[in-house]
Design a protein around this motif. Sequence first.
Motif, mmCIF file in Angstrom:
data_model
loop_
_atom_site.group_PDB
_atom_site.id
_atom_site.type_symbol
_atom_site.label_atom_id
_atom_site.label_comp_id
_atom_site.label_asym_id
_atom_site.label_seq_id
_atom_site.Cartn_x
_atom_site.Cartn_y
_atom_site.Cartn_z
ATOM 1 N N VAL A 222 17.078 44.888 99.130
ATOM 2 C CA VAL A 222 17.678 46.128 98.633
ATOM 3 C C VAL A 222 18.643 45.823 97.491
ATOM 4 C CG1 VAL A 222 19.224 48.030 99.241
ATOM 5 C CG2 VAL A 222 17.352 47.390 100.780
ATOM 6 N N GLY A 223 19.357 44.712 97.618
ATOM 7 C CA GLY A 223 20.291 44.319 96.567
ATOM 8 C C GLY A 223 19.594 44.055 95.244
ATOM 9 N N LYS A 224 18.309 43.694 95.289
ATOM 10 C CA LYS A 224 17.530 43.478 94.068
ATOM 11 C C LYS A 224 16.889 44.762 93.559
ATOM 12 C CE LYS A 224 16.454 38.693 95.284
ATOM 13 N NZ LYS A 224 15.384 37.725 95.632
ATOM 14 N N GLY A 225 17.139 45.873 94.252
ATOM 15 C CA GLY A 225 16.650 47.158 93.776
ATOM 16 C C GLY A 225 15.458 47.703 94.514
ATOM 17 N N ASN A 226 14.953 47.008 95.516
ATOM 18 C CA ASN A 226 13.792 47.479 96.263
ATOM 19 C C ASN A 226 14.252 48.372 97.413
ATOM 20 O OD1 ASN A 226 11.365 47.933 97.469
ATOM 21 N ND2 ASN A 226 11.048 45.817 98.142
ATOM 22 N N LEU A 227 14.193 49.677 97.179
ATOM 23 C CA LEU A 227 14.649 50.626 98.195
ATOM 24 C C LEU A 227 13.535 51.076 99.129
ATOM 25 C CD1 LEU A 227 17.055 52.852 96.045
ATOM 26 C CD2 LEU A 227 17.612 50.912 97.524
ATOM 27 N N GLU A 228 12.351 50.464 99.021
ATOM 28 C CA GLU A 228 11.251 50.789 99.917
ATOM 29 C C GLU A 228 11.296 49.971 101.207
ATOM 30 O OE1 GLU A 228 9.231 53.238 99.361
ATOM 31 O OE2 GLU A 228 10.163 53.643 97.411
ATOM 32 N N GLN A 254 18.161 55.783 98.343
ATOM 33 C CA GLN A 254 16.902 56.155 97.698
ATOM 34 C C GLN A 254 16.939 57.615 97.245
ATOM 35 O OE1 GLN A 254 13.413 55.851 100.198
ATOM 36 N NE2 GLN A 254 12.173 55.164 98.484
ATOM 37 N N GLU A 255 17.462 58.489 98.098
ATOM 38 C CA GLU A 255 17.578 59.892 97.731
ATOM 39 C C GLU A 255 18.522 60.070 96.556
ATOM 40 O OE1 GLU A 255 18.783 61.939 101.214
ATOM 41 O OE2 GLU A 255 16.849 61.714 102.250
ATOM 42 N N ALA A 256 19.648 59.289 96.579
ATOM 43 C CA ALA A 256 20.593 59.389 95.462
ATOM 44 C C ALA A 256 19.965 58.897 94.167
ATOM 45 C CB ALA A 256 21.847 58.579 95.789
ATOM 46 N N GLN A 257 19.171 57.843 94.278
ATOM 47 C CA GLN A 257 18.509 57.312 93.077
ATOM 48 C C GLN A 257 17.492 58.320 92.527
ATOM 49 O OE1 GLN A 257 15.598 54.084 93.438
ATOM 50 N NE2 GLN A 257 16.840 52.922 91.969
ATOM 51 N N GLU A 258 16.738 58.945 93.399
ATOM 52 C CA GLU A 258 15.760 59.937 92.964
ATOM 53 C C GLU A 258 16.460 61.143 92.343
ATOM 54 O OE1 GLU A 258 13.491 60.782 96.428
ATOM 55 O OE2 GLU A 258 12.319 58.912 96.322
ATOM 56 N N GLY A 259 17.613 61.530 92.935
ATOM 57 C CA GLY A 259 18.373 62.630 92.356
ATOM 58 C C GLY A 259 18.882 62.291 90.965
ATOM 59 N N MET A 260 19.377 61.058 90.813
ATOM 60 C CA MET A 260 19.853 60.632 89.499
ATOM 61 C C MET A 260 18.706 60.607 88.484
ATOM 62 S SD MET A 260 22.447 57.560 90.573
ATOM 63 C CE MET A 260 22.731 57.101 88.856
ATOM 64 N N LYS A 261 17.510 60.183 88.959
ATOM 65 C CA LYS A 261 16.350 60.137 88.069
ATOM 66 C C LYS A 261 15.969 61.544 87.610
ATOM 67 C CE LYS A 261 11.601 58.472 87.819
ATOM 68 N NZ LYS A 261 10.497 57.814 88.566
ATOM 69 N N ARG A 262 15.985 62.506 88.550
ATOM 70 C CA ARG A 262 15.651 63.882 88.185
ATOM 71 C C ARG A 262 16.684 64.452 87.208
ATOM 72 N NH1 ARG A 262 14.319 64.188 93.761
ATOM 73 N NH2 ARG A 262 16.389 65.080 94.184
ATOM 74 N N ASN A 263 17.949 64.162 87.471
ATOM 75 C CA ASN A 263 19.000 64.650 86.556
ATOM 76 C C ASN A 263 18.836 64.055 85.165
ATOM 77 O OD1 ASN A 263 20.159 66.188 88.582
ATOM 78 N ND2 ASN A 263 21.575 64.541 89.218
ATOM 79 N N TYR A 264 18.460 62.759 85.140
ATOM 80 C CA TYR A 264 18.273 62.093 83.846
ATOM 81 C C TYR A 264 17.113 62.729 83.078
ATOM 82 C CZ TYR A 264 17.092 58.369 80.540
ATOM 83 O OH TYR A 264 16.800 57.661 79.402
#
Length: 298
Positions: A222-228, A254-264
């Motif tokens: 997860v620290g390397k970015g793999n949120l799966e 993961q939800e926060a990252q997806e939210g940030m992606k949608r906002n971007y």
Amino acid sequence: MRIKKVGTKIFIALFIFYVEISVLMIVFSMVNRQHEQTIHAQYSELERMNLVKSLQLSLVQAVMPANDFLILGGAPNEAENFKAIDSKVKDLIERLKGFRFNRAEEKELLNHIEEEYSRAREIALKIFAIPNAIGNREAGRLMEKMDKIVDDASRDAEMFYKFTQQDLEEVKIQMHRIKVLFDVVILVGILSNIILILFGLFFFRRTISLPLNSIRNVVLSVGKGNLEERINIKSNDEIGDLANSFNKMIEELQEAQEGMKRNYEMQIVLNKLLYLSLQPISMEEMLGKFIRQITSIS
């Protein structure tokens, strides 16, 4: 019922190990006590055997002063010699009475030896009381009677000695059995400890080591970015709770990252819309380009 606390599991494992060690120590102590008792019995039988052998020899020696008295014609030192032997015989009989008899025959034999020797002693005292004993028919008759009595007592002592030998052999057999039992207890103790140690290693590896390694690997991923990644631990204890908390945290990230992606992406669309609004084109053309931008993003 499943145990939900790691501390409780560790306590139960240690308690089982403690109980096993305690049982082994109790059994070892019991076997060792039997071994000590058997050694004491062996020493006792050896001492009794030596006493019986000394009694046999003393009974034979008890006849000699009276015989020498008759041969020498009433030598006074023979009476003193008899007193010394008499004292020794009495002491040996009393010491033998202090032992525990394994057979009723042994006690009967010792009592009979004592009775026979008392009769022989009385005859010896009568012989020593005869003046000018050489050639005295009465003294000769008493001597023959004394010899016969002492011979009977010696045979009883020989039989007593054989019983003592049998008792000693039984003690040796018992010692061998205890030695075998002692070896079995030690072997069982070693094997049970090995089994418990292996079980403990398996228990701690499955309960603590493997779950913690699984959590560590997922955290590094997860620290390397793999949120799966997800922690696959189903235990109902503190480690299971920790794994569930980590999984929940990863899902929230993961939800926060997806939210940030949608906002971007939405910000990009708005920027393009602003850019189009500043271009010298018609409204219909601007809306067409805007729709195409949204369609390409989605």
